[in-house]
Motif scaffolding. Structure first.
Motif, PDB file in Angstrom:
ATOM      1  N   GLU A   6       0.840  -1.184   0.000  1.00 15.29           N
ATOM      2  CA  GLU A   6       0.000   0.000   0.000  1.00 15.29           C
ATOM      3  C   GLU A   6       0.881   1.243   0.000  1.00 15.29           C
ATOM      4  O   GLU A   6       1.945   1.261   0.621  1.00 15.29           O
ATOM      5  CB  GLU A   6      -0.921  -0.006   1.215  1.00 15.29           C
ATOM      6  N   GLN A  50      -8.506   5.093   2.220  1.00  9.01           N
ATOM      7  CA  GLN A  50      -8.172   3.900   1.443  1.00  9.01           C
ATOM      8  C   GLN A  50      -9.016   3.793   0.174  1.00  9.01           C
ATOM      9  O   GLN A  50      -9.310   2.694  -0.296  1.00  9.01           O
ATOM     10  CB  GLN A  50      -8.360   2.644   2.293  1.00  9.01           C
ATOM     11  N   ASN A  51      -9.439   4.929  -0.334  1.00 12.03           N
ATOM     12  CA  ASN A  51     -10.265   4.902  -1.537  1.00 12.03           C
ATOM     13  C   ASN A  51      -9.890   6.079  -2.409  1.00 12.03           C
ATOM     14  O   ASN A  51     -10.241   7.199  -2.071  1.00 12.03           O
ATOM     15  CB  ASN A  51     -11.736   4.962  -1.150  1.00 12.03           C
ATOM     16  N   GLN A  75     -14.169   0.125  -8.631  1.00 12.04           N
ATOM     17  CA  GLN A  75     -13.330  -0.985  -9.081  1.00 12.04           C
ATOM     18  C   GLN A  75     -12.725  -0.731 -10.463  1.00 12.04           C
ATOM     19  O   GLN A  75     -12.500  -1.658 -11.236  1.00 12.04           O
ATOM     20  CB  GLN A  75     -14.087  -2.309  -9.062  1.00 12.04           C
ATOM     21  N   ILE A 102      -4.522  -9.260  -5.748  1.00  7.81           N
ATOM     22  CA  ILE A 102      -5.790  -8.689  -5.288  1.00  7.81           C
ATOM     23  C   ILE A 102      -6.833  -9.790  -5.063  1.00  7.81           C
ATOM     24  O   ILE A 102      -7.615  -9.732  -4.118  1.00  7.81           O
ATOM     25  CB  ILE A 102      -6.278  -7.566  -6.247  1.00  7.81           C
ATOM     26  N   GLU A 103      -6.821 -10.817  -5.904  1.00  3.32           N
ATOM     27  CA  GLU A 103      -7.737 -11.942  -5.697  1.00  3.32           C
ATOM     28  C   GLU A 103      -7.415 -12.656  -4.388  1.00  3.32           C
ATOM     29  O   GLU A 103      -8.323 -13.004  -3.634  1.00  3.32           O
ATOM     30  CB  GLU A 103      -7.666 -12.919  -6.867  1.00  3.32           C
ATOM     31  N   ASN A 104      -6.141 -12.876  -4.124  1.00  2.00           N
ATOM     32  CA  ASN A 104      -5.734 -13.522  -2.870  1.00  2.00           C
ATOM     33  C   ASN A 104      -6.063 -12.650  -1.661  1.00  2.00           C
ATOM     34  O   ASN A 104      -6.446 -13.150  -0.611  1.00  2.00           O
ATOM     35  CB  ASN A 104      -4.243 -13.843  -2.874  1.00  2.00           C
ATOM     36  N   ARG A 105      -5.913 -11.358  -1.817  1.00  3.64           N
ATOM     37  CA  ARG A 105      -6.150 -10.442  -0.706  1.00  3.64           C
ATOM     38  C   ARG A 105      -7.619 -10.398  -0.312  1.00  3.64           C
ATOM     39  O   ARG A 105      -7.946 -10.350   0.861  1.00  3.64           O
ATOM     40  CB  ARG A 105      -5.663  -9.046  -1.071  1.00  3.64           C
ATOM     41  N   PHE A 106      -8.518 -10.393  -1.296  1.00  8.99           N
ATOM     42  CA  PHE A 106      -9.933 -10.234  -0.983  1.00  8.99           C
ATOM     43  C   PHE A 106     -10.695 -11.544  -0.925  1.00  8.99           C
ATOM     44  O   PHE A 106     -11.662 -11.644  -0.195  1.00  8.99           O
ATOM     45  CB  PHE A 106     -10.588  -9.242  -1.947  1.00  8.99           C
ATOM     46  N   TYR A 108     -12.945 -13.055  -2.616  1.00  8.67           N
ATOM     47  CA  TYR A 108     -14.336 -13.180  -3.051  1.00  8.67           C
ATOM     48  C   TYR A 108     -14.443 -12.695  -4.491  1.00  8.67           C
ATOM     49  O   TYR A 108     -13.524 -12.101  -5.022  1.00  8.67           O
ATOM     50  CB  TYR A 108     -15.298 -12.406  -2.136  1.00  8.67           C
ATOM     51  N   CYS A 152     -12.705 -11.345 -11.092  1.00  3.47           N
ATOM     52  CA  CYS A 152     -11.869 -11.922 -10.038  1.00  3.47           C
ATOM     53  C   CYS A 152     -12.657 -12.972  -9.269  1.00  3.47           C
ATOM     54  O   CYS A 152     -13.866 -12.844  -9.098  1.00  3.47           O
ATOM     55  CB  CYS A 152     -11.426 -10.853  -9.047  1.00  3.47           C
TER      56      CYS A 152
END
Length: 158
Positions: A6, A50-51, A75, A102-106, A108, A152
């Motif tokens: 980040e 964070q946005n 997104q 990002i897939e691993n982080r979220f 879903y 994702c």
């Protein structure tokens, strides 16, 4: 090859310089140079809420920052490479690695979108090679652009 972290307060001028690179400005929907005050305000707000999510891409082996990837509240993705690393075949592996990250982080299912100006052939190629699917061609406020989607998670990303 790449890792993502980040963005931090210490990255403010690095991101400012990348955002104001002449090629980046030319391929952006807003071609105007970003003032220091505009950038400070945007960056402070972005870090506080964070946005958008702002990630700095670094080489794993030495921690050298090579670019940034941003995801906004809708997104929509944006990717920037440092001028020193453009044209070296790094954009596609960087984007593919980011999508895994990002897939691993979220963990879903969700979609990521890219809006790319028609004349930005390098980005079009990068996003298509990374699995983004063309959703259509559009024109808005005098800009012709392509909309891409990447799914994702477990909802059909094959």
């Amino acid at each position: 090859m790449f890792r993502f972290r980040e963005a931090q307060e210490s990255d403010i001028w690095l991101l400012y310089n990348w955002a104001n690179d002449p090629v980046v400005r030319a391929m952006s929907f807003n071609k105007s140079k970003i003032s220091e005050e505009e950038h400070k305000s945007w960056f402070k707000n972005a870090l506080a809420c964070q946005n958008p999510m702002i990630y700095v891409a670094e080489f794993e082996e030495n921690g050298t920052a090579v670019g940034t990837v941003k995801l906004d509240q809708n997104q929509v993705i944006g990717i920037t490479l440092d001028v020193e690393y453009r044209g070296k075949g790094l954009a596609t592996p960087l984007l593919k690695r980011f999508l895994q990250f990002i897939e691993n982080r979220f963990g879903y299912s969700f979609s990521i979108y890219a809006y790319i100006k028609d004349e930005n052939f390098a980005s079009i190629s990068t996003f298509e090679k990374s699995g983004f699917q063309l959703q259509g061609n559009f024109e808005e406020k005098g800009f012709k652009f392509k909309k891409y989607e990447y799914k994702c998670g477990n909802d059909g990303n094959e």
